[in-house]
Design an enzyme around this catalytic site. Structure first.
Site, PDB file in Angstrom:
ATOM      1  N   CYS A 153       0.833  -1.191   0.000  1.00 29.56           N
ATOM      2  CA  CYS A 153       0.000   0.000   0.000  1.00 29.56           C
ATOM      3  C   CYS A 153       0.881   1.259   0.000  1.00 29.56           C
ATOM      4  O   CYS A 153       1.722   1.428  -0.864  1.00 29.56           O
ATOM      5  CB  CYS A 153      -0.954  -0.057   1.193  1.00 29.56           C
ATOM      6  SG  CYS A 153      -2.287   1.153   1.192  1.00 29.56           S
ATOM      7  N   ILE A 154       0.736   2.137   0.979  1.00 31.86           N
ATOM      8  CA  ILE A 154       1.521   3.368   1.049  1.00 31.86           C
ATOM      9  C   ILE A 154       2.859   3.149   1.749  1.00 31.86           C
ATOM     10  O   ILE A 154       3.724   4.029   1.734  1.00 31.86           O
ATOM     11  CB  ILE A 154       0.705   4.477   1.763  1.00 31.86           C
ATOM     12  CG1 ILE A 154       1.317   5.867   1.529  1.00 31.86           C
ATOM     13  CG2 ILE A 154       0.568   4.172   3.252  1.00 31.86           C
ATOM     14  CD1 ILE A 154       1.399   6.291   0.074  1.00 31.86           C
TER      15      ILE A 154
END
Length: 242
Positions: A153-154
């Protein structure tokens, strides 16, 4: 079991060592800590791969606390990253300050805004982000020791904040152009990737997958995390041979 030459006897082979993989958490909840589904998928996939899993989190207050029902800051509330991460880890979590790369064969970072708020300040500083000192220390130790690093994800933004200008790793956050540009400005090289796939930088031994950077179904997020975990474990099991 393996045959011992000529004797007709069988010699037992020692069991393969289980790789020990650290999972670095940042709280509990996708808006202010670790994305819970990504964290659970990571723990499940590593367990399926036969790993010993060590959950890790920094001690200290989260940058902010968010009411996940209202999607708004919870005024006046304070929560500790380690205590919140213990909710996901069923209480079995080590304080980051006590963990060294020598304790691990690899390290995985699930996503969630806590990665961009607590493990580093990418959420507010963008390409000028810096990492939590203990996070930076562990990532640098792992990278220097050629221990594989996974990020979902991030969380690749955390890797870029620590290693981007030094190692120029190939990373993915999917196809979000502004975030990809920020990672590139931090020294990383971005590669587009579908949610159920991962990107492997074999030279730097870093594996990333987009996960909930997409508005995706859980099964597809899990498929990408499963591929990421499998690549991290394969790199860890192979040592520095690849």
């Amino acid at each position: 079991m393996a045959w011992r030459g000529g004797s007709g006897m069988m010699a037992a082979q020692p069991p393969a060592m289980k790789p020990t993989i650290g999972v670095l958490l940042s709280g509990c909840g996708f808006l202010d800590g670790s994305e819970i589904q990504e964290a659970v998928f990571t723990l499940l996939c590593l367990d399926e791969l036969g790993c010993e899993v060590v959950c890790i989190a920094p001690a200290g207050p989260q940058r902010e606390v968010v009411d996940h029902a209202a999607h708004a800051p919870a005024a006046g509330e304070r929560r500790d990253m380690l205590r919140e991460s213990a909710r996901i880890a069923r209480g079995r979590v080590r304080a980051l300050a006590t963990v060294r790369a020598t304790d691990l064969d690899g390290l995985v970072l699930p996503g969630g805004f806590g990665a961009a708020k607590n493990l580093c300040d990418f959420a507010t500083e963008g390409a000028q982000a810096t990492a939590h000192p203990e996070v930076a220390r562990l990532l640098r130790e792992a990278h220097a020791a050629r221990k594989p690093i996974g990020a979902a994800c991030i969380a690749p933004a955390v890797v870029a904040a620590v290693l981007g200008r030094q190692a120029h790793p190939v990373l993915t956050i999917g196809d979000d152009a502004p975030t990809a540009q920020a990672l590139t400005a931090m020294g990383a090289r971005h590669e587009r990737c579908a949610v159920d796939q991962c990107v492997v930088d074999r030279a730097q031994r870093i594996v990333t997958t987009p996960a909930y950077m997409y508005d995706a179904r859980p099964k597809d997020v899990c498929a990408g995390i499963r591929r990421m975990c499998a690549e991290v474990v394969a790199l860890a099991s192979a040592g520095d041979a690849q």
